[in-house]
Scaffold this motif. Sequence first.
Motif, mmCIF file in Angstrom:
data_model
loop_
_atom_site.group_PDB
_atom_site.id
_atom_site.type_symbol
_atom_site.label_atom_id
_atom_site.label_comp_id
_atom_site.label_asym_id
_atom_site.label_seq_id
_atom_site.Cartn_x
_atom_site.Cartn_y
_atom_site.Cartn_z
ATOM 1 N N ILE A 195 0.818 -1.212 0.000
ATOM 2 C CA ILE A 195 0.000 0.000 0.000
ATOM 3 C C ILE A 195 0.852 1.263 0.000
ATOM 4 O O ILE A 195 0.330 2.379 0.017
ATOM 5 N N GLY A 196 2.143 1.096 -0.016
ATOM 6 C CA GLY A 196 3.039 2.242 -0.034
ATOM 7 C C GLY A 196 4.476 1.772 0.061
ATOM 8 O O GLY A 196 4.767 0.573 -0.053
ATOM 9 N N ALA A 197 5.384 2.710 0.270
ATOM 10 C CA ALA A 197 6.804 2.361 0.381
ATOM 11 C C ALA A 197 7.530 3.411 1.204
ATOM 12 O O ALA A 197 7.215 4.603 1.126
ATOM 13 N N VAL A 198 8.468 2.952 2.005
ATOM 14 C CA VAL A 198 9.367 3.852 2.726
ATOM 15 C C VAL A 198 10.543 4.140 1.799
ATOM 16 O O VAL A 198 11.336 3.246 1.485
ATOM 17 N N LYS A 199 10.645 5.383 1.368
ATOM 18 C CA LYS A 199 11.687 5.764 0.405
ATOM 19 C C LYS A 199 12.941 6.179 1.171
ATOM 20 O O LYS A 199 13.262 7.355 1.289
ATOM 21 N N ALA A 200 13.642 5.168 1.683
ATOM 22 C CA ALA A 200 14.823 5.425 2.521
ATOM 23 C C ALA A 200 15.933 6.106 1.728
ATOM 24 O O ALA A 200 16.610 7.003 2.234
ATOM 25 N N VAL A 201 16.157 5.650 0.510
ATOM 26 C CA VAL A 201 17.108 6.277 -0.406
ATOM 27 C C VAL A 201 16.348 6.527 -1.701
ATOM 28 O O VAL A 201 15.768 5.608 -2.267
ATOM 29 N N ASP A 202 16.375 7.767 -2.186
ATOM 30 C CA ASP A 202 15.458 8.127 -3.273
ATOM 31 C C ASP A 202 16.152 8.985 -4.323
ATOM 32 O O ASP A 202 15.914 10.188 -4.431
ATOM 33 N N GLY A 203 17.040 8.362 -5.075
ATOM 34 C CA GLY A 203 17.697 9.086 -6.157
ATOM 35 C C GLY A 203 19.025 9.703 -5.758
ATOM 36 O O GLY A 203 19.279 10.878 -6.038
ATOM 37 N N VAL A 204 19.895 8.922 -5.139
ATOM 38 C CA VAL A 204 21.195 9.416 -4.669
ATOM 39 C C VAL A 204 22.248 9.185 -5.750
ATOM 40 O O VAL A 204 22.337 8.098 -6.316
ATOM 41 N N LEU A 239 16.547 13.269 4.127
ATOM 42 C CA LEU A 239 15.357 12.512 3.756
ATOM 43 C C LEU A 239 15.533 11.754 2.431
ATOM 44 O O LEU A 239 14.726 11.849 1.521
ATOM 45 N N GLY A 240 16.650 10.997 2.348
ATOM 46 C CA GLY A 240 16.853 10.117 1.206
ATOM 47 C C GLY A 240 17.491 10.744 -0.005
ATOM 48 O O GLY A 240 17.685 10.065 -1.017
ATOM 49 N N LYS A 241 17.837 12.040 0.057
ATOM 50 C CA LYS A 241 18.440 12.719 -1.089
ATOM 51 C C LYS A 241 19.676 13.500 -0.659
ATOM 52 O O LYS A 241 19.764 13.954 0.484
ATOM 53 N N ILE A 242 20.606 13.664 -1.583
ATOM 54 C CA ILE A 242 21.767 14.511 -1.340
ATOM 55 C C ILE A 242 21.402 15.942 -1.725
ATOM 56 O O ILE A 242 20.975 16.204 -2.854
ATOM 57 N N VAL A 243 21.558 16.856 -0.769
ATOM 58 C CA VAL A 243 21.137 18.240 -1.002
ATOM 59 C C VAL A 243 22.307 19.171 -1.296
ATOM 60 O O VAL A 243 22.101 20.274 -1.822
ATOM 61 N N PRO A 259 10.279 14.628 8.411
ATOM 62 C CA PRO A 259 9.070 14.002 7.842
ATOM 63 C C PRO A 259 9.285 12.512 7.585
ATOM 64 O O PRO A 259 10.415 12.032 7.496
ATOM 65 N N SER A 260 8.178 11.796 7.457
ATOM 66 C CA SER A 260 8.263 10.364 7.196
ATOM 67 C C SER A 260 8.736 10.108 5.775
ATOM 68 O O SER A 260 8.197 10.683 4.822
#
Length: 341
Positions: A30-39, A235-239, A284-285
């Motif tokens: 029903i969803g996903a925890v995006k722990a790493v999201d496009g690094v 939050l899963g991304k390099i800023v 945030p989650s």
Amino acid sequence: MDKTSVEPVLKVTGLEKHFPIRSRLFKRQIGAVKAVDGVSFEVYPSEALGLVGESGCGKSTTGRAVMNLQPATAGSVVFEGQELVGLSRAKMRPLRRNIQLVFQDPYASLDPRMQVQKIIAEPLIIHNVASGDALRRRVRDLMHLVGLNPEHATRYPHEFSGGQRQRIGIARALALEPRMLILDEPVSALDVSIQAGVVNLLDDLRSELGLSYVFIAHDLSVVRHISDRIAVMYLGKIVETAPTLELFQRPAHPYTQALLSAIPLPDPARERTRERILLQGDLPSPANPPSGCRFRTRCPKFANQLTSQQQELCINTEPLAENRDIGHPTACHYASVERVL
């Protein structure tokens, strides 16, 4: 180093690691925890890249996904020209000789039932590198290399201090003479009094053996000492990514500036007068990250300096990690250099 003429040892592109969320009743996703999201990042020969951010931002998951200990959901990890994403355990096994992981907790990562000499020798035995007298000599040499007394080789992990246990873990990682180490918060579980010794050891080993590091940590003071470049995660991304000195002197992303403002200054007078950047709210989650810029819900600049029209861009459009006339990539629509140290 002129990076334009040197191939990276490690090239990570668009790496994702999502953990599925399933319903209790039908076990449907029903969803996903995006722990790493496009690094995305690169590590060059003999370079140490620091990967920093607060707890829960995806640093450790990134390290494990790079090692293929947790299979990536998407993206690419190329190590010395070899794509690691999607490789089976059998195909990864010979590659692990050249890329090793040092774990965060030096006690939990060591088998309490094994003598130290067997712990360090285990990778050599598994990969059929040495046996007999050659194996024993190699174990002694490794213990000496990391500052341990070879006469203590028959002791068990509980008979060593925390710093010594981490040195055992480093010796085990170096046993196969790898070209890269992924260091997952290697000093965060240690007393402050002995952190410097382990960090200095790692710095000396990098110079002596020509190793490349991905140094994962949340303590910027430690990362500053050992890293050539630093990548800041949120939050899963390099800023933001920059050479270490440039990041500390010219931070451009509001999150980086907040992290740097939390570092204590050795000058009491400056420490009392400087203004800290306090972030409002909680992280945030990763299962439901904010739209647009993920940092906007806690960003002081978004809350206090932007007009409503400017805020619309942050809400609706995700910022890409671009130069923005700053000199290094920053994922902020309104990035501006502000010295905080």
